[in-house]
Write an enzyme that holds these catalytic residues in place. Sequence first.
Site, PDB file in Angstrom:
ATOM      1  N   GLY A  46      45.509  37.389   6.235  1.00 36.64           N
ATOM      2  CA  GLY A  46      45.366  38.534   5.263  1.00 36.64           C
ATOM      3  C   GLY A  46      45.194  39.196   6.466  1.00 36.64           C
ATOM      4  N   GLN A  51      42.334  47.552  10.058  1.00 38.19           N
ATOM      5  CA  GLN A  51      42.165  46.358  11.049  1.00 38.19           C
ATOM      6  C   GLN A  51      42.119  46.569  12.023  1.00 38.19           C
ATOM      7  OE1 GLN A  51      42.080  43.228   8.066  1.00 38.19           O
ATOM      8  NE2 GLN A  51      40.435  42.208   9.699  1.00 38.19           N
ATOM      9  N   CYS A  92      36.354  37.417   8.242  1.00 38.61           N
ATOM     10  CA  CYS A  92      37.504  38.296   7.990  1.00 38.61           C
ATOM     11  C   CYS A  92      37.494  38.231   9.700  1.00 38.61           C
ATOM     12  CB  CYS A  92      37.142  39.418   7.869  1.00 38.61           C
ATOM     13  SG  CYS A  92      37.548  40.792   8.100  1.00 38.61           S
ATOM     14  N   LEU A  93      38.504  38.517  10.195  1.00 33.15           N
ATOM     15  CA  LEU A  93      39.107  38.875  11.500  1.00 33.15           C
ATOM     16  C   LEU A  93      38.338  40.247  12.338  1.00 33.15           C
ATOM     17  CD1 LEU A  93      42.738  38.535  11.700  1.00 33.15           C
ATOM     18  CD2 LEU A  93      41.394  36.935  12.078  1.00 33.15           C
ATOM     19  N   HIS A 134      40.849  40.595  -1.391  1.00 32.64           N
ATOM     20  CA  HIS A 134      40.172  40.962   0.059  1.00 32.64           C
ATOM     21  C   HIS A 134      40.731  42.135   0.930  1.00 32.64           C
ATOM     22  CE1 HIS A 134      37.773  39.310   4.297  1.00 32.64           C
ATOM     23  NE2 HIS A 134      38.548  40.370   4.615  1.00 32.64           N
ATOM     24  N   GLU A 135      41.717  42.375   1.347  1.00 32.46           N
ATOM     25  CA  GLU A 135      43.262  42.686   1.963  1.00 32.46           C
ATOM     26  C   GLU A 135      42.493  44.374   0.988  1.00 32.46           C
ATOM     27  OE1 GLU A 135      42.709  42.325   4.919  1.00 32.46           O
ATOM     28  OE2 GLU A 135      42.901  40.643   4.319  1.00 32.46           O
ATOM     29  N   HIS A 138      39.546  46.056   2.429  1.00 27.64           N
ATOM     30  CA  HIS A 138      39.527  46.532   3.678  1.00 27.64           C
ATOM     31  C   HIS A 138      40.550  48.634   3.296  1.00 27.64           C
ATOM     32  CE1 HIS A 138      38.590  44.245   6.775  1.00 27.64           C
ATOM     33  NE2 HIS A 138      39.319  43.155   6.201  1.00 27.64           N
TER      34      HIS A 138
HETATM   35 ZN    ZN Z   1      39.087  41.276   6.492  1.00 23.92          ZN
END
Ligand code: ZN
Length: 165
Positions: A46, A51, A92-93, A134-135, A138
């Site tokens: 995701g 991000q 998380c990226l 999670h997204e 963000h």
């Molecule tokens: Zn993340």
Amino acid sequence: MPVREVRLLGDPVLRRTAQPVAEVSDETRALIADMFDTMYAEDGVGLAAPQVGVGQRVIVVDPREEGVQPFALVNPVILERSVELERAEEGCLSIPGLKEIVERPAGVTVRGFDEHGAEVTLSGTGLIARVLQHEVDHLDGILFIDRVSPLKRKLLIDRWKKLTR
Ligand code: ZN
């Protein structure tokens, strides 16, 4: 479609509240295409627009589960959260190298718009519910390290500082 640079913990864009998209346009679709490419390049499940440094309420999700098509959501809103909670490891990226168990509602129902501007409502459990939460977090400047105990958060941030030193 270009892969965009993933912003890392410490970048202020990750802590800002993203703005709603007024109209799903070609520009939105180009952003979504880039977000998919970036997510796959980074082997993620995701990605949220902040991000990649874009303060708009756009997410892409691909839990890589059989029978689940990858999808984008514009202006996603969580309508319902299950009472039942589930604990699972998250990463998380934007915080590469860190993983921690996070407790979240096991299921959610989310409404938003697809890449063509059509309203969609979807419900999911398991990984898809986790990724959606999670997204969407963000988009409100919330990271998974904010969803663990203060002690664990401190340990994670200490580890992050060592990793990025
Ligand atoms: Zn993340």
